[in-house]
Each structure stands twice: as structure tokens, then as C-alpha cells.
Design an enzyme around this catalytic site. Sequence first.
Site, PDB file in Angstrom:
ATOM      1  N   CYS B 112       2.158  -6.452  -8.701  1.00  0.00           N
ATOM      2  CA  CYS B 112       0.987  -6.387  -7.780  1.00  0.00           C
ATOM      3  C   CYS B 112       0.636  -5.255  -8.597  1.00  0.00           C
ATOM      4  CB  CYS B 112       1.385  -6.381  -6.405  1.00  0.00           C
ATOM      5  SG  CYS B 112      -0.541  -6.312  -5.356  1.00  0.00           S
ATOM      6  N   ARG B 146     -10.244  -9.306  -0.755  1.00  0.00           N
ATOM      7  CA  ARG B 146      -9.063  -8.924  -1.242  1.00  0.00           C
ATOM      8  C   ARG B 146      -8.980 -10.606  -0.793  1.00  0.00           C
ATOM      9  NH1 ARG B 146      -6.784  -4.872  -0.730  1.00  0.00           N
ATOM     10  NH2 ARG B 146      -4.609  -4.741  -0.951  1.00  0.00           N
ATOM     11  N   HIS B 208       4.481 -11.112  -3.174  1.00  0.00           N
ATOM     12  CA  HIS B 208       5.533 -10.628  -2.564  1.00  0.00           C
ATOM     13  C   HIS B 208       5.901 -11.765  -1.342  1.00  0.00           C
ATOM     14  CE1 HIS B 208       3.600  -6.796  -3.363  1.00  0.00           C
ATOM     15  NE2 HIS B 208       2.210  -7.266  -3.184  1.00  0.00           N
TER      16      HIS B 208
END
Lengths: 460, 259
Positions: B112, B146, B208
Site C-alpha cells: 500500500c 477509494r 493487507h
Amino acid sequence: MIRTALAVSSGKLARLILNRAGRGATALPGLVALAVDPLALASLTASLEHGAVCVSGTNGKTTTSRMLADIVRAAGWAPVHNRSGSNLDRGIVAALLADSSWTGAPRSNVGILEVDEATLPRVLARMAPRVVVVTNLFRDQLDRYFEIDALAKRIGGAIARLPASTTLVLNADDPIVAQLAHGHRGPVTYFGVDDPKAGGTVAQSISDATRCPRCRAPLQYRRVVLAHIGDWSCSACSFTRPERGIAALAVELSAAATTIRIVAASGTVEAVTVPLPGLYNAYNALAALAAAGVVGIGLPTAARALASFRPAFGRLETVQADDRTLRLMLVKNPAGFNAAIGALLETGRHPRLLAALNDRDADGRDVSWIWDADFESLAPRVAHAFVTGLRSRDLAVRLKYAGVAPARIEVVDGWKDALVRAIGAAAQGDEVIVVATYTAMLALRDALADMGYAGRFWED
Amino acid sequence: MRFWPRAATPYPQCIMEAMALRIVHLFPDLMSIYGDRGNVLALQQRSRWRGIDVEVRSHTAGAALDPDWADLYFFGGGQDQGQDVVGEDLQGPNGARLREGIASGAAALSICGGYQLLGHEYVPDGAPPIPGAGVLDVRTTVGSRRFVGNLLVKSDGGALVGFENHSGKTYLGPRARPLGRVLVGNGNNGEDRTEGAVQGRVIGCYLHGSLLPKNPWLADRLIGWALERRHGPVTLAPLDDTAEHAAQAQAMEVARART
């Protein structure tokens, strides 16, 4: 206002139907009322004689607001309180609706409103409470709230638009929370733990605030209690832990209770005991005592209420099952997990564990947080762990990498089966620690109710 | 330090016992949200279970990075507010030291924000670009949407599953190749169905989860690359990955059914 009356009656109608259908009505009636009148929150709280107290923050808001509700009751007031923990605006409105007559007049005279921290800016834009309490701000469900700095900015912005008649009650030991007072026009009361023996000196890996919220220079800690909570100051600018209006000079922890020593208004040091383990419950008690002081309730009354406090859903509450005690711990983020685990380990237990991980919206869809939680401290103490839930296998891997031997980790599918296995594996008189995320805890509570061990939580 | 040159013994298991792995966790104070720490735990434990010594050191902004020390760099995701400090540190001598370490054969895993900062630049909305360390041939621009959700990827070594949460859109240049192809989710930019980047022994991605514990083949690939820097090519002893594979299967099922 016709619109409010219409909102109230449609919300109450929804509540009536849900109750007839045998369902808990913790949010839907509020959603209906808000759809009819978006300002229902302001109109429903406007005529509360002693005003409304909003209690928010990442962890401790349910326990703190329940403590405060007990305290105002001990003072002879009648609180309206969203005690089921349904803390989005719709849940708050639902609780206010349940308390009001069909014309919208409240039966209670004070509002104790637990508010989800992400919802707080929206709630504060619609009403000006007498008191706003913020317990702490930690990283939580990042898929929903994203980043803690951004959330703190939004809350701070909402606070800056509040009138000077609102008093803030803030955690002095949390730099992110202390910063929230920056643009506030009204009074602020800070609370904190001053006991030099509380906490260590080493920063923890889950710290969210390693930098000053004002100038971005590194923060310095003389003492770290949990994550970024502690005795802090900025290494560059003048921002430092504010003076505490109410402080725990000493904290005594035991397996069943927490005692804090605080300076009363008279200047004498008084002991206040809550029948709940864990240093974090000292913070919850301090927040409740500070808010009680702001609305004019004295320490003796407040201390008496706290002495007989009963924990909320999943906040270390106990359920008896076949001569075994289940201790239920709701966890939703690393800080909450570490605090709950810390409370257990402080007392030297070797728990049998039933851990349940779900990844629905209310749990947080991203289960990454389990890797930030301190399973390493727990691992050497786990006698046996059963894991269940929609993401049970992630949890099994987490325990394995924390050092729990694979032979001591057992995955069980099905809520009831998991409970049966965990209860069956414990000896009579033993304790089973149940750690679960929100929807997993609801499912486990339902299964316990089906097995005849516990009431459903909205009957609480 | 116990160290056997590879040629000294014909028995690979003897080499295993003598090996050591050095990991540098880049900016753990600022770039460690979303549980990315689990990747370091996975690298540590999977090495220890094979009898490989592991040492992890932290690098914080302002300290001097030693380009000779690390076999493996880990760089996680952070809040936007931490990235300015990190970006500044990497524009100074530490950026050059990191490039030197990677040129010497060190491996790297970045997630990220860390992935974005190992690229050439991050271009925010209406502000000047923030230069990255430039060890990955990728560029990131800020997107209007997002990307939040489960992310399932097919890669050359197997499936990868995790959770993405980013608004940056990353585009690969000719020297980087995608880590995998997106089956569920958005990946690098939500447009070209690619996820992540690989260039030499440097990997960047948006997964993640933590990524490595439930995608153990990638953990082992990184351990192998990292050990090679000082120990030559190695064969890692197999581990019992039943629990890890079960976690991967459950997460893949969730990604397919509920994303």
C-alpha cells in the site's frame, strides 16, 4: 412541529410492529423517524430538563455511558439511554422514541447518549449537547473509518461549531483526544491517570500517535499506559498533556474490581471502586465521574452508583453454563483486545479460550487488525483455544504465529457446536474466556439463549 | 556469525542450520497500520521453524540506514499524515542507501503506502508530486474513489488473497511486471486488472490481511530470495501449512461470495 410529530408516530409504529413480531427494536424505528424528520435528534432532546450527554470514543463508550446512567439514576434523575449499544444516529433516535409520548414529549429528564465516533460529527451538527465525553481514539475498523487522523479532524471540526454552553470531557492522556479541545469555545474538563506505577515506558507497536497532532514532531512519553495513551508531551512545540480536573492518583487492580483514588472537591482523597477488572475500566470510571461532576452530581452519589455497577453486553460480563463461568469479551480493534487481554493477564489466569472472528460490516470487513493485537502476550498462557466464526481460520493462523502449539488450537464451525466444545472441555468451576467481534458475539449470545444459559441482549 | 559458504558442504540441511536472515522493518512507527506487522511475524516464524536465525531491526526517519546489513526490507502501509515524513527521509541519503541495498541483492516487500513510496512518485490532487525511492518502475496518482474490499489475485506461484484499502491508482512502467491478475477486487488501479508489481526481488502490492501468513508461498519465496544474498541459492525445508491453506481457502470463499 408537525414533521416531528409525524416522525415520532411513524417511528413508534415501526417499533410497535417489531415488538409484536418478537424482534428487538434497537435501530429500525429510528431510521424510519429520521427519514421523516432529519432534525428529530434535536427536537427529541430539546425538552430534556437536565440536557443530554453524548459519550463517544473508540473504546469504553458503552461502559462509560452505562456508568453515567447509573450515576444519574442514583441522583434521582430519569435517564433516557441507548443502553443496547445501538449507537448510530438511528439507534439514538430509536431510544429517544421509545422514551417519548406519541407527541414527542420525553418521559425522562436527562439523555445519556452513546454515540459511535464516526457518527459523532453528524450528531453534533444536529444537536448541541450539554456535555460531550470522548474516551479515547484508536485505530478501529479502518475499512469503515479509514484513518484516525482524518476522523479526529472531522470530530474537531464539529466540536468547533458547538456553542459555548457545551462542556467537553476529554481524556488528557490521549493526545489525539486532547487536541479536540483546540477550537472549542466552552469549558473543558480533562481526566487522566496520574499513578506513576500505571503503565510502562516502552511505546507499543499499535501506537496511532507517535507524532504531535499540532506540529508533527515526535511525541515523548514519560509513561505509556496503552498504545498512545500515557503521560505525553511534544518534543518541539508547547502542546503537552493538559491539567487534569479529575485524576486517579493511584489505581489498584484485582481479579474482580478496580479501585481508583481521586481528589474530591473538598480536597480529601477518596477511593472509588468499580466491580470490573482492568486498568481501562479506571479510565471509564474517571470519564463517568468527570461528566457527573459537570452536570452537578457529587462524588459520594457517583461512587455509590459505581460500586454496584454491572457490565454491559460482552464487557467482561459473566454467564453461568453447567457450573462453568463464561466471561464474555467483545473485541473490535487491537487496543480493545490488548486492554481486555491485559485485564485477564493481570490476574494470573490460564484461560481456556473460545475466540470468534467475523468480518461483517459491524465487525470490520478487514480482519488485518488481529495481526496488530498482542496475541503474543496471550499465547504462553492459553491452555486451549477453540476458534469459530466466518474467519475462524485467520484466527487459527494468528494463534499459531503467536506461538500457540497447533495441537492446542481447534477450529469448530457453528456457534452452538463451538460453545458446547468449549464448555465441555472446561472442568466444573472453571472459567472459559469468550473473545468475539460484534456480530460473532451476538450470534454466540443467541446460541447461549437457545441453550438456556443467557437472555437475548436486547432484553438487557 | 555462523556462516558456511555453500561450496563447503554438499548437505543442504547443514547449510540451513547455519543460516541467518536479517530483516529491516522500514518506518514501523509511521507505516504500520492495517496489521501489516503480520508479514514480519510470518517471515520471522517461518524462518525460525526451519532453524534459520532471524534478526529484525527497525528503521525510523532520521536514523542512518546501513545498506550492507539487511537481506530483506519490509515497508507497510500508513496514514497519509505519516507519509510526508517518510517521503522526506527517502529523498535524503537513506533513499540512496536503500537503492544500494537492493542493488546488492536484498529483497523487499512493500504494501500500500510502502508500495507507492518505493515507486517513482505519488501525484496528489492539485499538489506537486511526492518523489518515491524509485526502486519500482511504478507511478501512483490519486483517484476519486477509494478501493475498499477483499482482493483476490492469481499469481505465478499461486493465489493471493487479502484486503485492499487505497485511493491511489498505480500504473506499471516497462521494467516492472504485475504480481498477478485480479480475480476479485480492484488491484493497482481498478482499470487494467493488474495487482502489484515485481521488479527483481522487490515486490509491491495492495494486499493487507496480513498478506504473508495466509499466502505462505509468497513468504517462502521472499525468504529464499533474501537468504540468497549472503548464502547463495537455497532450498527451504517444507513446513506443515494446513492451517495457512485453510485460512487462504476461507478468505477466497469470502472474497468470491461477499465482495
